[in-house]
Design an enzyme around this catalytic site. Structure first.
Site, PDB file in Angstrom:
ATOM      1  CG  PHE A  15      -1.677   1.376   1.797  1.00 17.99           C
ATOM      2  CD1 PHE A  15      -2.474   1.883   1.048  1.00 17.99           C
ATOM      3  CD2 PHE A  15      -1.452   1.868   3.062  1.00 17.99           C
ATOM      4  CE1 PHE A  15      -2.756   2.822   1.146  1.00 17.99           C
ATOM      5  CE2 PHE A  15      -2.242   2.882   3.497  1.00 17.99           C
ATOM      6  CZ  PHE A  15      -2.484   3.872   2.228  1.00 17.99           C
ATOM      7  CB  ILE A  16       2.894   2.518   2.251  1.00 13.67           C
ATOM      8  CG1 ILE A  16       1.913   2.880   3.775  1.00 13.67           C
ATOM      9  CG2 ILE A  16       3.746   4.285   2.645  1.00 13.67           C
ATOM     10  CD1 ILE A  16       2.946   3.292   5.038  1.00 13.67           C
ATOM     11  N   GLY A  40       2.188  -7.283  -0.325  1.00 12.34           N
ATOM     12  CA  GLY A  40       1.883  -6.513  -1.810  1.00 12.34           C
ATOM     13  C   GLY A  40       1.068  -7.643  -3.106  1.00 12.34           C
ATOM     14  CB  THR A  99       9.280 -10.310   7.388  1.00 11.30           C
ATOM     15  OG1 THR A  99       8.419 -12.066   6.954  1.00 11.30           O
ATOM     16  CG2 THR A  99       9.320  -9.767   6.653  1.00 11.30           C
ATOM     17  CB  ALA A 121       8.605   1.732   7.119  1.00 11.55           C
ATOM     18  CE1 TYR A 153       4.607  -5.010  12.094  1.00 11.45           C
ATOM     19  CE2 TYR A 153       3.268  -3.462  13.626  1.00 11.45           C
ATOM     20  CZ  TYR A 153       4.063  -4.167  12.376  1.00 11.45           C
ATOM     21  OH  TYR A 153       4.188  -2.576  11.274  1.00 11.45           O
ATOM     22  CE  LYS A 157       8.097  -2.709  10.923  1.00 11.80           C
ATOM     23  NZ  LYS A 157       9.011  -2.058   9.815  1.00 11.80           N
TER      24      LYS A 157
END
Ligand code: UDP
Length: 327
Positions: A15-16, A40, A99, A121, A153, A157
């Site tokens: 999306f982004i 995606g 991932t 990100a 998550y 990150k």
């Protein structure tokens, strides 16, 4: 195909990422996309594929060789490839952790060879359950226990951020790290849990609008095009190197009010229903009550921030067409 590209965008079919690629292409930049198409879609970059300045590689950021080859071909890297959406994270915890952690490690290692600038990100999830609203980048983060896998998550990150900062401190690698707050806009799918496309899908197809919990939880929604304005301005700002920066809107709205606005703006007759969390999510879930960014650092660095009002955002998404709903 050019011998070298201005940008590598990992996750560029998402999306982004796909909005970013469109922007870069409209500015005459050459772009190489690396995406494994797990969340995606080729459809998102269909229009770009015919350009000589654009190259798509189907592959994973988990492949060291692929990542090395891609990074070597590009001047700068925008690393967006990551596990997407709360539902996905809860259903596929191993993939999420691998991932997010190994993918970023591979990108940073590859970038180090030629000192290639990297955008990382990150996410407002990193703040976890902190009650110190608005969230400041140097504020403490408060995560739940490891037995509740939602937190994997945020934790993965946060580790990406630590690693990117460590590459900057130890090797001088130029990195820019952003924490995105609920980025939304045309083409976003509701398949992975995102609330706005789901509500709009439900409103436009006459289904009940499903508010989880009692709807008093709040979020701040930013329009993807404005998030991209910030991302690119930060990549061009030497002072942003080595920093973690919140990127989000400061317009806070409860999820119940969001449902009401969607219903009103779309002219829908759908009823708004409250769904208890136990029914909405598998066990191991905890929601965040409030999530608001402090954007003084962002403004100080680039003088702009996402500012589209939520009603404008809802209209833009509706104009684009019915988004994909929950599966
Ligand atoms: N949510 C909801 N109905 C839905 C999907 C999500 O009420 O159909 C809620 C969700 O529980 C959360 C908020 O909307 O409180 C934002 O959820 P989303 O997954 O979009 O983002 P995040 O939780 O990562 O902020």
């Amino acid at each position: 195909m050019p011998a070298r590209f201005d940008y590598l965008v990992t996750g560029g079919a998402g999306f982004i990422g796909s909005h970013l690629c469109e922007r870069l292409q409209s500015e005459g930049k050459s772009v190489c996309v690396l995406d494994d198409l797990s969340t995606g879609h080729l459809e998102n970059i269909k229009e770009l594929q015919s350009s000589d300045n654009f190259h798509f590689i189907e592959g994973s950021v988990l492949s060291v060789e692929t990542v090395n080859d891609c990074v070597d071909m590009c001047e700068e890297v925008i690393h967006l490839a990551a596990a997407v959406g709360v539902e996905n994270v809860i259903k596929r915890p191993v993939e999420t952790i691998e991932t997010n952690v190994s993918g970023t490690e591979n990108v940073l290692r590859a970038a180090r060879k030629n000192n290639t600038k990297v955008f990382i990100a990150s996410t407002s999830e990193v703040y976890g359950k902190s009650w110190k609203v608005p969230f400041k980048e140097d504020g403490d983060i408060v995560l739940g226990p490891t037995s509740r896998n939602r937190w994997s998550y945020a934790c993965s990150k946060a580790l990406d951020e630590f690693l990117a900062l460590a590459y900057n401190h130890s090797y001088g690698l130029p990195v820019v790290i952003c924490r995105f707050f609920n980025t939304v806009g045309p083409r976003q799918s509701g398949r992975y849990g995102m609330v706005l496309p789901r509500f709009i899908n439900q409103a436009l197809t006459g289904q009940p609008i499903t508010v989880f919990g009692n709807g008093t939880q709040t979020r701040c929604f930013s329009l993807v095009s404005e998030v991209i304005d910030c991302l690119l301005a930060l990549m061009d700002s030497p002072d942003a190197v080595g920093k973690v920066i919140n990127v989000g809107s400061t317009e806070e709205i409860t999820i119940l009010e969001l449902a009401r606005r969607v219903r009103e703006i779309s002219g829908s007759n759908s009823e708004i229903v409250l769904v208890p969390y136990e029914k909405a999510y598998p066990p191991g879930f905890e929601d965040m009550q409030r999530r608001v960014p402090d954007i003084s650092k962002l403004i100080g660095l680039i003088g702009i921030c996402p500012e589209a009002a939520i009603d404008t955002i809802i209209r833009k998404v509706i104009e684009y067409g019915i988004p994909e709903g929950a599966q």
